[in-house]
Design an enzyme around this catalytic site. Sequence first.
Site, mmCIF file in Angstrom:
data_model
loop_
_atom_site.group_PDB
_atom_site.id
_atom_site.type_symbol
_atom_site.label_atom_id
_atom_site.label_comp_id
_atom_site.label_asym_id
_atom_site.label_seq_id
_atom_site.Cartn_x
_atom_site.Cartn_y
_atom_site.Cartn_z
ATOM 1 C CB CYS A 2 -21.529 6.387 43.352
ATOM 2 S SG CYS A 2 -19.757 6.223 43.411
ATOM 3 N NE ARG A 27 -26.693 5.144 40.433
ATOM 4 C CZ ARG A 27 -27.367 5.864 39.556
ATOM 5 N NH1 ARG A 27 -28.519 5.436 39.115
ATOM 6 N NH2 ARG A 27 -26.910 7.012 39.119
ATOM 7 C CD1 TRP A 74 -17.494 0.977 39.460
ATOM 8 C CD2 TRP A 74 -16.749 3.023 38.957
ATOM 9 N NE1 TRP A 74 -16.633 0.865 38.387
ATOM 10 C CE2 TRP A 74 -16.163 2.100 38.064
ATOM 11 C CE3 TRP A 74 -16.417 4.369 38.834
ATOM 12 C CZ2 TRP A 74 -15.268 2.477 37.055
ATOM 13 C CZ3 TRP A 74 -15.525 4.749 37.833
ATOM 14 C CH2 TRP A 74 -14.971 3.811 36.952
ATOM 15 C CG ASN A 98 -23.274 9.365 41.407
ATOM 16 O OD1 ASN A 98 -22.207 9.007 40.887
ATOM 17 N ND2 ASN A 98 -24.417 9.364 40.746
ATOM 18 N N GLY A 99 -20.236 11.093 41.748
ATOM 19 C CA GLY A 99 -19.639 12.014 40.775
ATOM 20 C C GLY A 99 -18.159 12.217 41.078
ATOM 21 C CD GLU A 479 -23.078 -5.878 22.823
ATOM 22 O OE1 GLU A 479 -22.240 -4.980 22.955
ATOM 23 O OE2 GLU A 479 -23.854 -6.204 23.730
ATOM 24 C CE LYS A 483 -22.689 -7.304 26.987
ATOM 25 N NZ LYS A 483 -23.253 -6.165 26.298
ATOM 26 C CD GLU A 486 -19.855 -5.909 29.562
ATOM 27 O OE1 GLU A 486 -19.680 -4.865 30.199
ATOM 28 O OE2 GLU A 486 -20.728 -6.026 28.703
ATOM 29 C CG HIS A 502 -6.011 -5.734 5.818
ATOM 30 N ND1 HIS A 502 -5.289 -5.533 4.666
ATOM 31 C CD2 HIS A 502 -7.278 -6.011 5.421
ATOM 32 C CE1 HIS A 502 -6.087 -5.654 3.613
ATOM 33 N NE2 HIS A 502 -7.297 -5.954 4.046
ATOM 34 C CE LYS A 602 -27.400 -1.741 33.128
ATOM 35 N NZ LYS A 602 -27.002 -2.646 32.043
HETATM 36 C C1 F6R Z 1 -21.676 -3.194 28.147
HETATM 37 C C2 F6R Z 1 -22.289 -2.048 28.775
HETATM 38 C C3 F6R Z 1 -21.657 -0.716 28.600
HETATM 39 C C4 F6R Z 1 -22.733 0.347 28.325
HETATM 40 C C5 F6R Z 1 -22.082 1.736 28.299
HETATM 41 C C6 F6R Z 1 -23.083 2.823 27.939
HETATM 42 O O1 F6R Z 1 -22.376 -4.365 28.396
HETATM 43 O O2 F6R Z 1 -23.293 -2.173 29.439
HETATM 44 O O3 F6R Z 1 -20.712 -0.737 27.597
HETATM 45 O O4 F6R Z 1 -23.353 0.054 27.125
HETATM 46 O O5 F6R Z 1 -21.540 2.015 29.560
HETATM 47 O O6 F6R Z 1 -24.104 2.920 28.885
HETATM 48 P P1 F6R Z 1 -25.462 3.613 28.535
HETATM 49 O O7 F6R Z 1 -26.111 2.838 27.462
HETATM 50 O O8 F6R Z 1 -26.242 3.594 29.814
HETATM 51 O O9 F6R Z 1 -25.148 5.018 28.087
#
Ligand code: F6R
Length: 607
Positions: A2, A27, A74, A98-99, A479, A483, A486, A502, A602
């Site tokens: 948000c 956001r 969000w 926001n929250g 990772e 990627k 998501e 395993h 984000k």
């Molecule tokens: C994946 C991604 C998320 C962030 C996670 C932590 O591509 O962006 O998994 O890495 O939400 O966010 P930060 O780094 O802002 O604490």
Amino acid sequence: MCGIIGIVGREPVADRLVDGLKRMEYRGYDSAGICTLSGGQLVRRRAEGKLANLTREVAEHPAPGEVGIAHTRWATHGAPTEQNAHPHATGEVALVHNGIIENFKPLRDELLALGRKFESETDTEVVVQMLSRHIEEGKSPAEAVRTVLPRLRGAFALAIAFRQDPDMLIGARLGSPLVVGYGEGETYLGSDALALAPLTQDISYLEEGDWVIITREGATIFDVDGNEVERAVTKSGASAAAIEKGNYRHFMQKEIFEQPTVVAQTLRSYVRQLERTVALPQIDFDITSINRVTIVACGTSFYAGMVAKYWFEMFARVPVDIDVASEFRYRDPVLEPGGLALFISQSGETADTLAALRHCKEAGQTIAVVVNVPTSSMAREADLLLPTHAGPEIGVASTKAFTCQLAVLAALAAHFAVKKGRLSKDEERAIVDHLLEAPACLNAALDHDDDIAQMAHLIAPARDVLYLGRGPDYPLAMEGALKLKEISYIHAEGYASGEMKHGPIALIDDHVPVVVLAPSGPLFEKTVSNMQEVRARGGKIVLISDAEGIAEAGEGCMATIEMPKVHPLIAPLVYAVPVQLLAYHVACAKGTDVDQPRNLAKSVTVE
Ligand code: F6R
């Protein structure tokens, strides 16, 4: 998670509010809305879905007025519908939030018993109703806010407009970020300095529990006890230009290609090129007394932490615990004196990581943070601030922040080792030399963009994809899987390659592509053996390795992706590129929304 913005302006605000939301859409993008004050009324416009829908709504039904608030959502409580979109309003009060208001249920019951009517399923609406009740009873806006804030549990950044007082807004924060911006005869509220970048560079960061009255003349700030306080005004340095896509199709693509530049930029603060030594910011504690490191982070930042664990243990011989923040904070971890708690975060606002940081602080740990937003809550609460210089990361999937985190963590591990007497001068120089090779190697990895785009169609139809890696390439495998899932919505998992047999090997058939990360080096043979076990069972392999590795093990693979030959220290930075590009091109092939994938946001500022 948000984004909110508020303007007490001298000119119409609707377009500027929507423009501000554009810079915060990363956001959250479930719905958006604005409310202005005009002709003694609150004028509200809201729309479900992306901001483009609100832009259309405002064009068709203008919202006049020089004072207003806005929100991009969000969803937490309540579906992403127009009815649940912010601002929430009664005839007297409109508010964006926001929250999460954690105690909204008892508050709602109390208000329902008083006969108040709710029109949404959100937690936020209780705040509007409580404020309205006090206003209707004759309290001033400031008195109403002062009465209501102590009753709220959870996390909030609020911007509130009052019908009876059309020349001011009130903001408040606890647990979620909120800044005040100062313009020429105008004052602003925003979730971050970036939201306000084209409006002003003069920013005050509110502290926990602060609330603020903004008018055209400026801001009056109160602390949690209601005392009027001063908060320093700083130059934000945020640039609206940094959040343009330029010639790239997506922010994510732009950010992947920025990596050589931003990693070089970041390294400049952590190594002395001429002396070939690592150089950290001034450290006010005795680093040699640190006997244990506890790393806490979420998502991609957590995987950067996992890579760092290898480096800390290998170079400095310091034991490292690592946990995801959401688990760490509730498992009563053992934190002994002399420990360094290291938090890694792009945003510096992730709610679980921030809560873990505060927990560690209370437990007497020394707090270090690797963070991309230097003005964020984590940055401000750290004993040792280690900024990454990746610039604003807008694509929801993290890319350049990750490689910059790795650059900082490698330098930190080396610095630690030097101070502990575990690295000789020559070894330190060798580490610095390898780190300085990283930008050129990242460039060489990016040269394979076309090859990766060509082979994305092999992965795009898959329902499941496995990623395998060993040592520091194991977190990279996770990772890569993160990627892919998501942004392309393909189910993917990353495994330590030796762990395959395993259990997960049961999944292997010719419909499950297996991406193997295997730079030639000490662990190559082992990883390749695991890869052969997969191949023997009909698995379709995509091998990511250098020319030597591909010559040795590439035969019979469904595809190979060639990387430059790099030192194992920087392999995690360089091998991040092909997994990012693979996810990116698969998502493009599937036509998903790369920069704003479904259900994500984000900055995760709720638990
Ligand atoms: C994946 C991604 C998320 C962030 C996670 C932590 O591509 O962006 O998994 O890495 O939400 O966010 P930060 O780094 O802002 O604490």
